[in-house]
Design an enzyme around this catalytic site. Structure first.
Site, mmCIF file in Angstrom:
data_model
loop_
_atom_site.group_PDB
_atom_site.id
_atom_site.type_symbol
_atom_site.label_atom_id
_atom_site.label_comp_id
_atom_site.label_asym_id
_atom_site.label_seq_id
_atom_site.Cartn_x
_atom_site.Cartn_y
_atom_site.Cartn_z
ATOM 1 N N GLU A 60 -7.174 -0.036 7.329
ATOM 2 C CA GLU A 60 -5.968 -0.339 6.557
ATOM 3 C C GLU A 60 -6.472 -0.690 5.168
ATOM 4 O O GLU A 60 -7.027 -1.761 4.968
ATOM 5 C CB GLU A 60 -5.233 -1.554 7.132
ATOM 6 C CG GLU A 60 -4.865 -1.452 8.599
ATOM 7 C CD GLU A 60 -3.657 -0.573 8.810
ATOM 8 O OE1 GLU A 60 -2.844 -0.446 7.888
ATOM 9 O OE2 GLU A 60 -3.547 0.010 9.894
ATOM 10 N N CYS A 118 -0.636 -6.064 0.866
ATOM 11 C CA CYS A 118 -0.976 -4.646 0.955
ATOM 12 C C CYS A 118 0.283 -3.786 0.914
ATOM 13 O O CYS A 118 0.225 -2.614 0.593
ATOM 14 C CB CYS A 118 -1.731 -4.395 2.247
ATOM 15 S SG CYS A 118 -0.866 -5.068 3.663
#
Ligand code: NAP
Length: 681
Positions: free
Chosen positions: A257, A296
């Site tokens: 990720e 994020c």
């Protein structure tokens, strides 16, 4: 000197062999803790996970593992104040900490609940249905998921020290994999505190959770083919991990990720004054300021119709003017500090790069007065909005990991989708529109480039969890630049950690392997009706085969009249004769199922408490007046419910006609008492 963080390794707290590096309070610059992993025996940690944690975990069923996650969630909830207090030192406001701490605990609760509701009380998960591989039915195939005898290494970014750990731990734990957690050094003191709470609780079996405080050292060198690494962080570090020999050639599974240039698209249907206009502006400002934009999933690119770009910038400026920046200890502060001065330097560099093709239109890059806090020692930053000039490339390449977004004007939906795609794959996009055609065109255009897409309008706004919130039940991850990984997503996140295997066998042996009765396997008629047996007495394969019952035209007419289902195929002989599938009056499918219940049921009070549904009901052959039907009911799966004095029994039901042809098949779902005493009958 402040606390020297310790790792939790091989069943004990390990104190590093040196004084470590200082970790500073994000707002005051004071030392919070020191960190080092010097002398840490990572090989022993991996051995401990494999030899102690893994076997302990895999001796438990999914339901037992889920119960531990629930107990842990409750425990952390009771102790969360400790975490909240420490979280202030990361620069997080109370609102930010809720996302991290309560979000993490909520993820544990969600997995605990899904584990019980959606996984069997077993250690194996079936995937899909039975595949008949031979004409005689003696050779069949079934996909199943089994636990891996490995270890899950979880490397996290600095921005969510608690959620980041728990969102990776929960699915791995359910899957039967012990975890070694390595938080980012910057905020590792908060993760360490959470791990201390977890270890002190004694809830998780020893060896199922270990902590590396400090550098990962040679951890990846110890991993092999059954092990995995789940990484969250920068694309740069992801690249280093991808090139590790054990990932390249050693069969270690790496999930990534990484950076993500998420966007939000304002639909061309929206006008200033529409509820969607405000929702859009509010969404952008929220994403810029929660966790000071260090998320994020934050909106980095703000895609708006060219004609509205000016008005959007004005509205963003008005809203951002109300955001007070400063020390998060002051309750009036809306946005705290970045995690550290180093991070702020990175964001400033990213802003400089963006300015090559964009202009700052809201906020002062040199900073603005703080509501509270020390501007020289704290990592504070003023939120900045940039506006891209035509042809700008940097907004699609540079990720400012802070309170910074760039407005990109577009002309037409095709251009909006093309601009979104220039991020080369992101975690999440949102489109704010009230127009069904815009929603479909944009969502389908964005979907290949994103792991999650939020469609926001006046109807879902009130309940919407917003653009930036990953949810445990939905997939978190994105293609391409975002890393190509996938986490969470409910049980999908558990299955990622397990091995899918196609098993080919006879029905009897497949039943033995899966613990679930398989069509074609032996049935046992013990002479006692299975409805008279408690969970303690019932066995997989216990069967009742009913006597036949002839279905008359009067039955069909009665059922039609009684229920009001007078569909022509049951009531109008001439019309039914013209139906290409029936060629005459047929019994209602629900009549067949109802008659079947009348055939298999044992009516007296007994251990069967309730019928809570049927699964996979199919009507295979029409039943006509004069046909004689019979039913065979077989115990397919037994799932005791922990904490209740009953469990679920799934029965395989096959209704056949006088030719032996199946006319209906389905699973009957019942609740059955764990024990049933004769004298209570
Ligand atoms: P980072 O520098 O890549 O660090 C991430 C983690 O990797 C830290 O735990 C770090 O440990 C560790 N690490 C660094 N080098 C390593 C190595 N050679 N071997 C093993 N581990 C290593 O990223 P960051 O600055 O903490 O995080 C910011 C970035 O993360 C942003 O780009 C953001 O987009 C991304 N992010 C993505 C997501 C997502 O879900 N996609 C979520 C949050 C953040 P140390 O701290 O000890 O160096």
């Amino acid at each position: 000197m402040s606390t020297l963080l310790e790792s939790y390794a091989a069943g004990r707290w390990f104190r590093p062999a040196d004084d470590g590096e200082p970790l500073l309070d994000a707002a005051t610059g004071e030392e919070v803790a020191r960190i080092s992993s010097r002398g840490l025996d990572v090989a022993a940690m991996v051995r401990h996970a494999r030899a102690t944690g893994g076997p302990a975990l895999r001796s438990l069923t999914f339901h037992e593992r889920a119960a531990l996650l629930k107990a842990l969630a409750k425990y952390l909830l009771e102790h969360k104040d400790e975490l909240y207090a420490l979280s202030l030192r990361t620069g997080a406001t109370t609102r930010d900490t809720a996302v991290d701490v309560d979000g993490g605990i909520g993820t544990l609760f969600s997995y605990a609940s899904k584990g019980v509701r959606e996984l069997p009380n077993d250690t194996v998960v079936l995937d899909g249905g039975l595949e008949r591989l031979g004409k005689g039915g003696t050779f069949v195939g079934q996909h199943l998921y089994a636990s891996r005898p490995g270890v899950a290494v979880q490397i996290n970014a600095f921005n969510f020290p608690v959620w980041g750990m728990l969102e990776k731990l929960a699915p791995a734990f359910l899957a039967g994999l012990p975890s070694i957690v390595k938080p980012a050094s910057q905020t590792a003191y908060l993760t360490e505190r959470a791990v201390r709470l977890i270890v002190a609780s004694g809830i998780l079996p020893e060896g199922t959770l270990q902590l590396v405080a400090g550098s990962a050292g040679g951890l990846l060198d110890e991993l092999t083919v059954q092990d995995s690494v789940a990484f969250t962080g920068s694309a740069h570090t992801a690249g280093i991990l991808r090139r590790h020999p054990n990932v390249l050639d050693g069969g270690v599974v790496l999930g990534v990720e990484a950076d993500s240039l998420n966007c939000s698209v304002l639909g061309p249907d929206v006008r200033p004054g529409d509820p969607e206009f405000d929702l859009f502006v509010k969404g952008v400002v929220t994403e810029m300021t929660v966790k000071a934009g260090q998320k994020c999933t934050a909106i980095r690119r703000v895609l708006v119709p060219s004609s509205l770009a000016g008005e959007v910038v004005e509205a963003l400026a008005a809203r951002l003017a109300k955001v007070s920046v400063g020390d998060p200890r002051n309750p009036d502060v809306r946005m705290g500090a970045l995690a550290g001065l180093g991070q702020r330097e990175e964001v400033r560099k990213a802003v400089e790069a963006l300015r090559a093709s964009s202009d700052v239109v809201v906020g002062d890059p040199a900073g603005a007065p703080l509501l509270d806090g020390d501007a020289t020692r704290g990592a504070f930053m003023t939120p900045l909005v940039l506006r891209a000039r035509p042809g700008a490339t940097e907004p699609h390449d540079v990720e400012p990991f802070g309170p910074v977004s760039t407005v990109l004007p577009y002309d037409g939906l095709d251009e909006a989708v093309a601009l979104a795609a220039r991020g080369r794959g992101s975690l999440v996009a949102s489109v704010v529109t009230h127009d069904p055609e815009v929603a479909r065109a944009v969502v389908l255009g964005l979907a290949p480039w994103h792991g999650r897409v939020l469609v926001l309008d006046r109807d879902d706004a009130k309940e919407s969890t917003g653009h930036g919130s990953p949810l445990p039940v939905l997939v978190h991850g994105g293609p391409g630049r975002a890393g190509g990984g996938e986490e969470l997503g409910g049980i999908r996140g558990v299955l990622h950690h397990m091995q899918r295997t196609a098993v080919q066998a006879s029905p009897d042996l497949l039943t033995a392997v899966t613990g679930r009765w398989t069509t074609g396997a032996a049935r046992a008629d013990t002479g006692v009706h299975p409805f008279r047996k408690s969970l303690a007495e019932l066995r997989i394969g216990d069967t009742i085969a009913s006597e036949p019952r002839t279905v008359s035209l009067a039955d069909i007419e009665h059922f039609a009249e009684f229920t009001g289902d007078t569909f022509y195929a049951h009531t109008d002989a001439a019309a039914a004769a013209r139906n290409p599938l029936f060629g005459g009056i047929v019994a209602h499918g629900y009549l067949v199922v109802s008659l079947a219940a009348g055939l298999f049921v044992d009516p007296a009070p007994g251990p069967v408490l309730a019928n809570f549904g049927v699964d996979a009901l199919r009507f295979l052959t029409p039943v006509k007046a004069g046909d004689a039907i019979a039913v065979t009911l077989t115990v397919k799966q037994i799932t005791p419910r922990s904490g209740a004095d009953y469990g679920e029994v799934r029965w395989d039901a096959v209704v056949s006609n006088q030719e032996g042809q199946p006319v209906a098949t389905y699973d009957v779902l019942t609740l059955v008492a764990k024990t049933w005493e004769e004298d209570t009958r």
